[in-house]
Design an enzyme around this catalytic site. Structure first.
Site, PDB file in Angstrom:
ATOM      1  N   TRP A  64      30.098 105.831 -89.341  1.00 32.43           N
ATOM      2  CA  TRP A  64      29.712 104.529 -88.490  1.00 32.43           C
ATOM      3  C   TRP A  64      29.957 103.494 -89.427  1.00 32.43           C
ATOM      4  CZ3 TRP A  64      26.299 100.747 -88.286  1.00 32.43           C
ATOM      5  CH2 TRP A  64      26.393  99.771 -87.188  1.00 32.43           C
TER       6      TRP A  64
ATOM      7  N   HIS B 154      22.174 104.452 -91.305  1.00 31.70           N
ATOM      8  CA  HIS B 154      20.906 104.996 -91.021  1.00 31.70           C
ATOM      9  C   HIS B 154      19.927 103.935 -90.269  1.00 31.70           C
ATOM     10  CE1 HIS B 154      22.001 108.420 -93.154  1.00 31.70           C
ATOM     11  NE2 HIS B 154      21.827 108.209 -94.514  1.00 31.70           N
TER      12      HIS B 154
ATOM     13  N   LEU C 247      25.915 123.722 -85.993  1.00 30.23           N
ATOM     14  CA  LEU C 247      24.376 123.706 -85.777  1.00 30.23           C
ATOM     15  C   LEU C 247      23.811 123.216 -87.044  1.00 30.23           C
ATOM     16  CD1 LEU C 247      23.892 126.544 -83.364  1.00 30.23           C
ATOM     17  CD2 LEU C 247      23.806 124.143 -82.619  1.00 30.23           C
ATOM     18  N   SER C 248      24.512 123.427 -88.094  1.00 26.29           N
ATOM     19  CA  SER C 248      23.637 122.896 -89.411  1.00 26.29           C
ATOM     20  C   SER C 248      22.178 123.467 -89.583  1.00 26.29           C
ATOM     21  CB  SER C 248      23.900 121.463 -89.605  1.00 26.29           C
ATOM     22  OG  SER C 248      25.294 120.883 -89.640  1.00 26.29           O
TER      23      SER C 248
ATOM     24  N   GLU D 212      18.791 120.892 -95.987  1.00 26.51           N
ATOM     25  CA  GLU D 212      19.854 120.807 -96.747  1.00 26.51           C
ATOM     26  C   GLU D 212      20.177 119.526 -97.287  1.00 26.51           C
ATOM     27  OE1 GLU D 212      19.814 122.803 -93.890  1.00 26.51           O
ATOM     28  OE2 GLU D 212      19.354 124.601 -95.054  1.00 26.51           O
TER      29      GLU D 212
ATOM     30  N   ASP E 280      24.242 112.894 -85.897  1.00 24.71           N
ATOM     31  CA  ASP E 280      25.184 112.780 -87.013  1.00 24.71           C
ATOM     32  C   ASP E 280      26.117 111.817 -86.625  1.00 24.71           C
ATOM     33  OD1 ASP E 280      26.289 113.714 -89.477  1.00 24.71           O
ATOM     34  OD2 ASP E 280      27.458 115.626 -88.482  1.00 24.71           O
TER      35      ASP E 280
ATOM     36  N   ARG F 176      25.903 103.095 -96.268  1.00 24.19           N
ATOM     37  CA  ARG F 176      25.351 104.293 -95.623  1.00 24.19           C
ATOM     38  C   ARG F 176      23.884 103.916 -94.978  1.00 24.19           C
ATOM     39  NH1 ARG F 176      27.671 109.098 -95.517  1.00 24.19           N
ATOM     40  NH2 ARG F 176      25.642 110.124 -95.305  1.00 24.19           N
TER      41      ARG F 176
ATOM     42  N   GLY G  96      26.727 107.917 -91.703  1.00 21.74           N
ATOM     43  CA  GLY G  96      27.521 107.397 -92.845  1.00 21.74           C
ATOM     44  C   GLY G  96      29.081 107.026 -92.462  1.00 21.74           C
TER      45      GLY G  96
ATOM     46  N   LEU H 170       6.434 112.667 -72.446  1.00 21.42           N
ATOM     47  CA  LEU H 170       7.622 113.499 -73.175  1.00 21.42           C
ATOM     48  C   LEU H 170       6.899 113.853 -74.382  1.00 21.42           C
ATOM     49  CD1 LEU H 170      10.668 113.455 -73.744  1.00 21.42           C
ATOM     50  CD2 LEU H 170      10.415 111.456 -75.195  1.00 21.42           C
TER      51      LEU H 170
END
Ligand code: IPE
Ligand code: IPE
Ligand code: MG
Length: 249
Positions: free
Chosen positions: A32, A44, A202-203, A74, A27, A40, A30, A138
């Site tokens: 930053w 990203h 936690l969104s 969302e 998160d 924005r 934007g 990984l």
């Protein structure tokens, strides 16, 4: 066959407990960008560089599984142009990084809802999973169009269908069975959930799986994530006393 990556020198890992599975809520792209007078989209784009860094760090520190939250169920509430840009970034990331991920022995899985994604993107998702399926380094899970409540509801529907068909007795529904129907089937629950940008929520990320995760909130915005931030978070995690309901150490 791909070569195993070299582990980090012992002095860099000394005293650190390494989680088997780290989940990351990336998160602050934007904010930053805003702090720098950038768009924005620039935020990203810079966030993708941080994705490359954390994948490398997870390999070097021998984390088994890394789950990155890159687009939430969302996030459709954002302006269409921003959504389009984020989707484009996923395409470009796969196009530019797939060879390297395959070489690094990374096994990529995209979790979340695929219905409604355009066919080009679906093709790319399938390609990255296919190309890396036999890797055993990984486990990289990218949560894209992912929401934990949607995931749990989908599992409930799949289980209900089996009950309705008489294939499953209601009494056979236990935690393990529910886990089998979640997107994360086959990887251990996250030991550590990191969220950057200072937000403490936690969104809708890995709600079931994070029942006993340690939560570490980091002030830095996602594009500023680097080894120093990573090690700082691992130090916090290493000091936590994980009791799992018991009496602890
Ligand atoms: C995270 O950064 C990236 C996504 C959610 C896709 P944000 O875009 O949420 O950045 P902020 O929270 O507005 O700073
Ligand atoms: C969570 O970040 C989703 C991702 C990092 C992909 P958001 O920026 O969307 O979360 P909220 O809206 O601040 O909770
Ligand atoms: Mg945000």
């Amino acid at each position: 066959m791909s070569t195993q990556p070299a582990a980090i020198p012992i002095e860099r890992a000394e005293g650190l407990k390494i989680p088997r599975h780290i989940g990351v809520i990336m998160d602050g792209n934007g904010r930053w960008a805003k702090q720098r007078g950038l768009s924005r989209s620039d935020g990203h784009r810079a966030g993708v560089e941080a994705v490359r860094r954390i994948v490398k760090l997870a390999i070097d520190y021998q984390v088994e599984c890394l789950t990155l939250f890159s687009f939430s169920a969302e996030n459709w509430r954002r302006p269409p142009d921003e959504i389009k840009f984020i989707f484009g970034l996923l395409r470009r990331f796969v196009a530019s990084d797939l060879d390297r991920l395959a070489e690094q022995n990374v096994k990529v899985r995209i979790i979340g809802v695929r219905d409604g994604l355009d066919s080009g993107l679906l093709g790319i998702i399938e390609e990255v999973e296919r190309r890396t399926a036999s890797n055993d380094g990984l486990d990289l899970l990218i949560a894209f169009n992912y929401g934990a409540k949607v995931e749990i509801a989908r599992a409930a529907r799949a289980i209900a269908r089996k009950v309705a068909l008489g294939e499953l007795a209601p009494d056979a529904i236990d935690e393990a069975l529910i886990e089998k129907h979640l997107d994360t089937f086959g990887v251990p629950d996250p030991d550590l959930i990191l969220r950057t940008s200072g937000e403490m929520r936690l969104s809708n990320f890995l709600l079931w799986q994070s029942a006993y995760a340690e939560l570490v909130f980091i002030d830095e915005n996602w594009p500023d994530f680097d080894e120093a931030v990573f090690v700082k978070a691992l130090k916090v995690y290493s000091l936590r006393d994980r009791r799992f309901g018991g009496v602890g150490s």
